[in-house]
Design a protein around this motif. Sequence first.
Motif, short mmCIF file in Angstrom:
data_model
loop_
_atom_site.label_atom_id
_atom_site.label_comp_id
_atom_site.label_asym_id
_atom_site.label_seq_id
_atom_site.Cartn_x
_atom_site.Cartn_y
_atom_site.Cartn_z
N SER A 1 42.56 35.54 78.86
CA SER A 1 42.14 35.28 77.49
C SER A 1 43.29 35.42 76.50
O SER A 1 43.59 34.50 75.72
N GLU A 2 43.95 36.56 76.50
CA GLU A 2 45.02 36.82 75.53
C GLU A 2 46.28 36.01 75.82
O GLU A 2 47.17 35.93 74.98
N ALA A 3 46.34 35.41 77.01
CA ALA A 3 47.49 34.59 77.37
C ALA A 3 47.33 33.16 76.89
O ALA A 3 48.23 32.34 77.07
N GLY A 4 46.19 32.84 76.26
CA GLY A 4 45.90 31.47 75.88
C GLY A 4 45.88 31.24 74.38
O GLY A 4 45.43 32.09 73.60
N TYR A 5 46.39 30.09 73.98
CA TYR A 5 46.42 29.66 72.58
C TYR A 5 45.89 28.24 72.51
O TYR A 5 46.17 27.42 73.39
N PHE A 6 45.13 27.94 71.46
CA PHE A 6 44.64 26.58 71.26
C PHE A 6 45.14 26.10 69.90
O PHE A 6 44.81 26.69 68.86
N ILE A 7 45.95 25.05 69.92
CA ILE A 7 46.59 24.56 68.70
C ILE A 7 45.92 23.26 68.27
O ILE A 7 45.75 22.33 69.07
N VAL A 8 45.55 23.21 67.00
CA VAL A 8 44.93 22.02 66.43
C VAL A 8 45.66 21.64 65.15
O VAL A 8 46.47 22.41 64.63
N LYS A 9 45.36 20.48 64.63
CA LYS A 9 45.95 20.02 63.37
C LYS A 9 44.84 19.87 62.33
O LYS A 9 43.74 19.38 62.64
N ALA A 10 45.12 20.30 61.11
CA ALA A 10 44.16 20.12 60.02
C ALA A 10 44.17 18.66 59.58
O ALA A 10 45.19 18.14 59.13
N ASN A 11 43.04 18.01 59.75
CA ASN A 11 42.92 16.60 59.33
C ASN A 11 42.60 16.47 57.85
O ASN A 11 43.20 15.65 57.15
N VAL A 12 41.62 17.26 57.42
CA VAL A 12 41.17 17.17 56.03
C VAL A 12 40.90 18.56 55.47
O VAL A 12 40.54 19.48 56.21
N VAL A 13 41.09 18.70 54.17
CA VAL A 13 40.65 19.88 53.43
C VAL A 13 39.65 19.38 52.41
O VAL A 13 39.98 18.59 51.52
N LYS A 14 38.41 19.82 52.56
CA LYS A 14 37.30 19.24 51.80
C LYS A 14 36.60 20.33 50.99
O LYS A 14 36.02 21.26 51.56
N THR A 15 36.66 20.21 49.68
CA THR A 15 35.99 21.17 48.80
C THR A 15 34.60 20.68 48.45
O THR A 15 34.41 19.53 48.04
N THR A 16 33.61 21.55 48.63
CA THR A 16 32.23 21.23 48.25
C THR A 16 31.76 22.27 47.24
O THR A 16 32.51 23.18 46.87
N THR A 17 30.53 22.15 46.83
CA THR A 17 30.00 23.13 45.89
C THR A 17 29.80 24.50 46.53
O THR A 17 29.67 25.50 45.82
N ALA A 18 29.78 24.54 47.87
CA ALA A 18 29.49 25.80 48.57
C ALA A 18 30.71 26.43 49.21
O ALA A 18 30.82 27.66 49.28
N VAL B 1 35.02 25.61 51.07
CA VAL B 1 36.14 24.71 51.34
C VAL B 1 36.24 24.56 52.85
O VAL B 1 36.43 25.54 53.56
N PHE B 2 36.09 23.33 53.32
CA PHE B 2 36.17 23.07 54.76
C PHE B 2 37.60 22.72 55.13
O PHE B 2 38.25 21.91 54.47
N ALA B 3 38.07 23.32 56.22
CA ALA B 3 39.29 22.88 56.87
C ALA B 3 38.85 22.15 58.13
O ALA B 3 38.40 22.78 59.10
N GLY B 4 38.91 20.82 58.09
CA GLY B 4 38.45 20.01 59.21
C GLY B 4 39.61 19.67 60.13
O GLY B 4 40.62 19.12 59.70
N VAL B 5 39.48 20.02 61.42
CA VAL B 5 40.59 19.89 62.36
C VAL B 5 40.32 18.79 63.39
O VAL B 5 39.20 18.29 63.51
N ASN B 6 41.37 18.44 64.13
CA ASN B 6 41.27 17.33 65.09
C ASN B 6 40.76 17.78 66.45
O ASN B 6 41.26 17.39 67.50
N SER B 7 39.74 18.61 66.42
CA SER B 7 39.10 19.08 67.65
C SER B 7 37.66 19.40 67.31
O SER B 7 37.19 19.12 66.21
N GLY B 8 36.94 20.00 68.27
CA GLY B 8 35.56 20.37 68.03
C GLY B 8 35.04 21.21 69.18
O GLY B 8 35.79 21.66 70.04
N PHE B 9 33.70 21.41 69.19
CA PHE B 9 33.18 22.24 70.28
C PHE B 9 33.24 21.53 71.63
O PHE B 9 32.94 22.13 72.66
N ASN B 10 33.64 20.27 71.62
CA ASN B 10 33.91 19.60 72.90
C ASN B 10 35.16 20.15 73.56
O ASN B 10 35.36 19.99 74.78
N HIS B 11 36.02 20.82 72.80
CA HIS B 11 37.24 21.42 73.36
C HIS B 11 37.15 22.95 73.43
O HIS B 11 37.72 23.55 74.34
N LEU B 12 36.49 23.55 72.45
CA LEU B 12 36.34 25.01 72.42
C LEU B 12 34.93 25.32 71.96
O LEU B 12 34.63 25.35 70.77
#
Length: 404
Positions: A270-287, A289-300
Amino acid sequence: MSQSLSRKQLIEAAEEFGTPLYVYHAEKIEEQLNELNKAFKECNAKFFYACKSLTNINILKLMHKLGAGLDCVSINEVKLGLKAGFTPDKILFTPNCVDFEEIEAGKLLNVHINIDNISMLERFGNKYGSSYPVFIRLNPHIMAGGNFKISTGHVDSKFGISIHQVRHIERIIKSTGLNVQGLHMHTGSEIKDTNVFIAGLEIMFEMARQFPQIEVIDLGSGFKVPYYDDDVRTDVHDLGKKLAQAFTKFEKETSRKLEVWFEPGKFLVSEAGYFIVKANVVKTTTATVFAGVNSGFNHLIRPMFYEAYHRIENLSNPKGAERIYTVVGNICETDTFAWDRKLNEVREGDYLVFYNAGAYGFEMSSNFNSRLKPAEVLFKDGKPQLIRKRDEFEDLLKNQVEVL
């Protein structure tokens, strides 16, 4: 000094191999196994890597070189272990809810067989008698683990034969001549209190007194690793001392010297592993701020499936002002990695890293939404090597048969 990869190494890996990217650190895996060997040096202990946590063939070969055995839960994991160089005597096969043919396949490959079902135990005994030794997985009726999904030793669990069915086990042994080599239990993952193991061990000792041919007691694993600052980990050194005392006492009382086996998975990778993603979008809403990345629960999938916590850092902007983000993926479902997480300011294009990503990360990944699985890289001696290519579009069609 604890082994870890630097921010510079992770960024360079992301730039060389692209993202999303799983990165593993060989020296950290070795460090974790060395810690177990040191903690249990006063016990007659052996360690079998629970490969369901990460089965890349290079990780299996590394475990073999480091001297670990292999714990497998499917016949294909057994075959991968043999391909990686493990000899059958170093492989423990613990299937669950499989047909008898899969258990027989393990027998034909000459590995240790661990049976957790009365009907399968009886079929095995009737067919093979005393000619092939087996382990019996018991359910100790102990509730343990981080949550119900990873607790496996409680009364409602599908795993193991209830300790209250011991008379049935005895009848099978008597009628078939079954050769029982060891007793096994696994109460769950994320065990903080070492006394859980001691409580289980007392049950196993009581069983072992009734089965004089027993040579091994297998306590599974479930060693907890820390996920955030000030998080606790299983004190394996304290456990090692307690076990040494308990096994010494049992030996004096019975004149029997037993081995103790463990099956660490998450603890090793576990501690030997790293998962690197890229931030695609930063989206501000009324509730939020989303940092949307180029991955999803299909990967983690762990955050969505287990509500697991993964520490996240902004590799690209480590000195940026701290802000609150909800980190989400690009899957067309609710796909949240972290809620209201404090991160250094995230900008579109920044690399983010998830820590503790070595166990059940890539292993539980999928092609949901027809997304491609990420690449895997292993750092060894400071050098990154590609150990799995990133999926290509053709991989999505590889096993499909077009009939229209």
